[in-house]
Motif scaffolding. Structure first.
Motif, PDB file in Angstrom:
ATOM      1  N   PRO B  76       0.828  -1.209   0.000  1.00 11.87           N
ATOM      2  CA  PRO B  76       0.000   0.000   0.000  1.00 11.87           C
ATOM      3  C   PRO B  76       0.866   1.264   0.000  1.00 11.87           C
ATOM      4  CG  PRO B  76      -0.742  -1.534   1.680  1.00 11.87           C
ATOM      5  CD  PRO B  76       0.542  -2.069   1.143  1.00 11.87           C
ATOM      6  N   GLN B  77       2.059   1.149   0.560  1.00  7.86           N
ATOM      7  CA  GLN B  77       2.957   2.291   0.609  1.00  7.86           C
ATOM      8  C   GLN B  77       3.339   2.727  -0.800  1.00  7.86           C
ATOM      9  OE1 GLN B  77       3.291   4.025   3.064  1.00  7.86           O
ATOM     10  NE2 GLN B  77       4.547   5.462   1.918  1.00  7.86           N
ATOM     11  N   TYR B  88     -10.420   3.766   4.192  1.00  7.67           N
ATOM     12  CA  TYR B  88     -11.282   2.671   4.605  1.00  7.67           C
ATOM     13  C   TYR B  88     -12.395   3.188   5.485  1.00  7.67           C
ATOM     14  CZ  TYR B  88      -7.487  -0.041   2.781  1.00  7.67           C
ATOM     15  OH  TYR B  88      -6.533  -0.559   1.948  1.00  7.67           O
ATOM     16  N   ASN B  92      -8.176   5.581   9.363  1.00  6.91           N
ATOM     17  CA  ASN B  92      -6.818   5.288   9.782  1.00  6.91           C
ATOM     18  C   ASN B  92      -6.035   6.553  10.021  1.00  6.91           C
ATOM     19  OD1 ASN B  92      -6.622   2.375   9.874  1.00  6.91           O
ATOM     20  ND2 ASN B  92      -7.179   2.508   7.731  1.00  6.91           N
ATOM     21  N   GLY B 106       5.228  11.450   8.969  1.00  3.68           N
ATOM     22  CA  GLY B 106       5.997  10.622   8.044  1.00  3.68           C
ATOM     23  C   GLY B 106       6.646  11.452   6.948  1.00  3.68           C
ATOM     24  N   ARG B 156      -5.090  14.361   3.982  1.00  7.33           N
ATOM     25  CA  ARG B 156      -3.782  13.707   4.002  1.00  7.33           C
ATOM     26  C   ARG B 156      -3.495  13.059   2.646  1.00  7.33           C
ATOM     27  NH1 ARG B 156       0.305  11.356   7.041  1.00  7.33           N
ATOM     28  NH2 ARG B 156       1.038   9.425   6.129  1.00  7.33           N
TER      29      ARG B 156
END
Lengths: 322, 508
Positions: B76-77, B88, B92, B106, B156
């Motif tokens: 997924p990264q 989802y 998350n 990050g 995000r």
């Protein structure tokens, strides 16, 4: 600037309030309590506790726990003393070796926790027994540390005036605290520990380096435990395999009283500093009082811890309701 | 819309798991600047397709083109690096950290080797304002509602420069106003040329927001349609696998027990029961000796009704009359004390305890009601177990066989037996025949009819229309968490049910 009363700051504010309260009570009740010397002594007498508590703050914020710290302190101290006393190793080299071994010890535990998905409680419990056992393997008795270099370190200090004096060990404590605050707020490593402790699943999906951060947290804590061992041996001028039994629990108490949530994801290094000082203050208070047994310290810490856990529970429930 | 602006082109992708072909030659074509609905019932392969697309699962065959280039992801990264973001249903984000930090963690901007907080907070305010949202970005994410958290997650994704946004049931825990807010943002993103894949089971929402719909069923690609040109009834027919042309030809076969003259008294009378965010206010009566069916698509509120009636979820409004008296069912324990019984949907997770024996599984609920201080004697246990093994025709060598060794159908019977052993007055069966073979299905259906003849009130939930029709005396039809209408007698027909589900909501 507007003062934000973030809900997550309430435990920290409560910690500061408790500290001021005890300090105020002591100052009113006993003469000499309110003095620079008593205050600086808090840093000197609790330097080794404080150094580990900073590392433990990272561990707990990341959602873990480390029970091995007390044993690592004893192991590092006795190993350094043995190297100097029996083999004539230079103190700086002996201390460095101990710090390296401490970091390695922590790293191995971190790897076990990450790669084998073992619970930190169990892995570090194993570490606790192992390090304690190794400490006795090194020596059954206390080993005195006498070396000109060590004496020079012990005698080194900055006079602060008012008969107060800041020795090397207290300086190490303060330096570690500052480094801790920096790491926590201004590096990705520090922020990632919060993310992992708050929601590891989300952290993985956000692509944060979860494994690396976890291992690093335990490595850092192992290193600090060994550093605390060095500080402790400077403080007592000896290495003793039975030193600091149960220290891990005092440290956890200091971290929690400092406002860090045991469930992870929330807390501050600065709070831990105050938590450590509160523990020291209670001890000082009881010393000044004079008639109470020193075991009262434990009772007060127990009560305080209980209050803080209730506060945390209440806050996390209030947070969930919103 | 630029027809050639294809962002993702999935061609004949297949994926098999041991025993199941989860995806069978599936196609999907997502263009920039469109909202593409992905529809299908349970087990259609929607989640598998998304997981294959985002690199969580490797695909077996087929190819995926991204902006015309073949591409293949392993995590997924990597997907995020290509501008492919997935949101989802469960959000998350890191609850304890601030909104601003959640957007940038990050990838924090650094200055002189340290995180530049000023820039993070400033950039976050700007980014969040692009979605017409005005919130304090320094507050922790957990202090905001789910809808706002959803938008923070979208922010995000956009800040990682998303070209494709996959929204996996983003609206299932939002209320109407929040859905409207989300849709406003989705429309804006669409104008910016982002391709949006929207997975949902709300029919109204699909018609409100999507341009195109791809329907999957049982892992197979059914077709791609333009939303405006696809009548609702056809969409539902495609999802359920019925041919809309032949609706009228299908007769109500097997409907023999229509004449059952049931003069049952009312057991439960539910009035305006409501739980915000999960079920809109509804009325429902359940009579003794009657099977009441709940029909509707996945997520229409069938299970939610069952959970409310059994006290697993608490209602916010409304009353339940039990035998004419107002009763508050605040917990499953209460419900059991009123002699209710509930066979949940998830047999493996919520029902069967695999390592215990058939006997132990059967007496479990009865023993729980008795309390642990009044154990049933071994002989009594065996009596009860044997009685139901015989009654329900459970195929097991003995009552001391571990349940995990039984077939799915027989496991299901064990659960039903467990609740029957408590001699209930009201039995809720949520998907009792899922995942069991045809023969066992027929047996369980027969059993349900038999039990209702003995005076038991039954609430029957199933996603298979034939089954609901065959078993039920009355059927409440649901869509989007609302009871639309009730059918009984002659009106119980597949066509009628589907027409009700497809009907436009007059209130909107």
């Amino acid at each position: 600037m507007k003062l934000h009363l973030n809900q997550k700051n309430i435990p920290l504010l409560a910690t500061i309030a408790v500290f001021l309260l005890i300090y105020l009570a002591g100052s009113v009740l006993y003469s000499n309590f309110f003095s620079l010397r008593v205050f600086v002594n808090l840093f000197i007498d609790n330097a080794f506790v404080g150094v580990i508590a900073i590392g433990m703050t990272f561990v707990i914020i990341s959602g873990g726990i480390d029970l091995s710290v007390g044993s690592v302190v004893a192991l590092a101290g006795v190993l350094a003393a043995k190297m100097m006393h029996d083999f004539g190793v230079h103190p700086i080299l002996a201390f460095s070796i101990c710090l390296g071994l401490g970091a390695m010890f922590g790293m191995i535990m971190g790897c076990l926790i990450h790669f084998f998905e073992l619970p930190p409680f169990l892995v570090t419990l194993v570490g606790m027994f192992l390090a304690r056992g190794l400490a006795f393997l090194v020596s059954l008795n206390a080993i005195p540390i006498k070396h000109p270099v060590v004496n020079a370190i012990i005698d080194f200090g900055i006079p602060l005036g008012f008969r107060a004096w800041l020795p090397a060990t207290a300086m190490i404590f303060i330096a570690v605290t500052l480094v801790g605050i920096y790491l926590q707020h201004y590096t990705r490593f520090g922020r990632n520990t919060y993310a992992i402790g708050s929601s590891e699943q989300s952290a993985i999906l956000m692509g944060l380096p979860v494994g690396r951060t976890k291992i690093l947290v335990y490595t850092f804590n192992g290193f600090l435990s060994a550093l605390a061992g060095v500080v402790y041996s400077l403080y007592t001028s000896s290495g003793y395999p039975l030193a600091c039994v149960g220290l891990e629990l005092d440290v956890i108490a200091a971290v929690v009283i400092g406002g860090t949530l045991l469930s992870g994801g929330s807390g501050y290094v600065a709070g831990t500093l105050i938590g450590v000082l509160i523990l020291g203050l209670i001890q000082t208070f009881i010393t000044f009082q004079g008639t109470l047994s020193s075991w009262w310290t434990k009772i007060v810490i127990g009560v305080l811890l209980f209050v803080f856990i209730l506060l945390q529970r209440y806050l996390s429930k209030a947070g969930a309701r919103r | 819309m630029d027809q050639n602006n294809v962002l993702i082109d999935i061609k004949r992708v297949s994926k098999a798991f041991p025993g199941v072909l989860a995806l069978d030659q599936v196609n999907l074509c997502l263009r920039g600047g469109e909202v593409h609905g992905l529809m299908g019932e349970n087990g259609a392969g929607k989640s598998t397709l998304i997981k294959v697309l985002t690199g969580l699962y490797p695909r077996d065959t087929g190819e995926i083109l991204f902006e015309g280039e073949p591409f293949s992801l392993s995590s997924p990264q990597e997907a995020a690096d290509h501008g492919l973001s997935t949101l989802y249903q469960e959000i998350n984000l890191i609850p304890a950290l601030s909104v601003a930090e959640n957007i940038y963690i990050g990838r924090e901007p650094m200055r002189f080797g340290r995180i530049d907080w000023k820039q993070i907070n400033g950039d976050a305010s700007l980014a969040i304002r692009k979605l017409d949202l005005d919130i304090d970005v320094t507050q922790p994410v957990s202090s905001y509602s789910v809808a706002i958290q959803q938008l923070v997650a979208i922010t995000r994704a956009l800040e990682i420069s998303a070209k494709v946004l996959i929204l996996d049931e983003p609206t299932s825990s939002l209320d109407l106003a929040e859905v409207a807010q989300l849709f406003k943002v989705i429309r804006k993103l669409k104008e910016d040329g982002i391709g949006i894949l929207f997975v949902t089971h709300f029919i109204d929402q699909v018609y409100e927001i999507t341009d195109r719909i791809t329907v999957l069923r049982n892992g197979a690609f059914i077709g791609e349609y333009e939303t405006q040109k696809l009548p609702r009834i056809e969409l539902i027919a495609h999802m359920l696998g019925k041919d809309p042309e032949t609706f009228s030809l299908e007769q109500t076969a097997g409907k023999t027990q229509q004449e059952k003259t049931k003069t049952g008294q009312t057991l439960l009378d539910v009035k305006q029961l409501e739980r915000k965010g999960s079920m809109m206010a509804f009325d429902l009566t359940i009579n003794k000796g009657e099977v009441l069916g709940l029909a509707g698509l996945l997520g229409s509120g069938r299970t939610e009704i069952a959970r409310l009636l059994f006290g697993i979820d608490r209602s916010h409004k409304g009353t339940i009359l039990l035998d004419g008296e107002e009763t508050v069912i605040s917990s499953p324990r209460k419900a059991i004390s009123h002699l209710f019984a509930f066979c949940p949907e998830n047999r493996k997770e919520e029902g069967i305890i695999e390592d215990l024996t058939v006997r132990e599984n059967i007496i479990l609920a009865l023993q729980a009601r008795q309390g642990i201080f009044r154990p049933l004697s071994g002989r009594r246990q065996s009596e009860i177990a044997d009685k139901y093994i015989e009654l329900l025709d459970i195929k097991t060598p003995s009552d001391s066989q571990a349940v995990k060794n039984l077939s799915g159908g027989n496991q299901q019977k064990v659960i039903i037996a467990r609740w029957l052993a408590t001699e209930p007055r009201f039995l809720i069966l949520d998907e009792p025949t899922r995942g069991i073979d045809v023969g066992a299905k027929a047996e369980i259906q027969k059993l349900i009819l038999g039990l209702s003849e003995d005076g038991l009130a039954i609430l029957f939930i199933s996603s298979e229309l034939e089954e609901v029709i065959a078993c039920c005396d009355r059927i409440a039809v649901l869509r989007d968490r609302k009871i639309l209408s009730e059918l009984s007698g002659e009106a119980i027909e597949e066509t009628n049910i589907m027409q009700v589900i497809a009907s436009k909501d007059v209130n909107q």
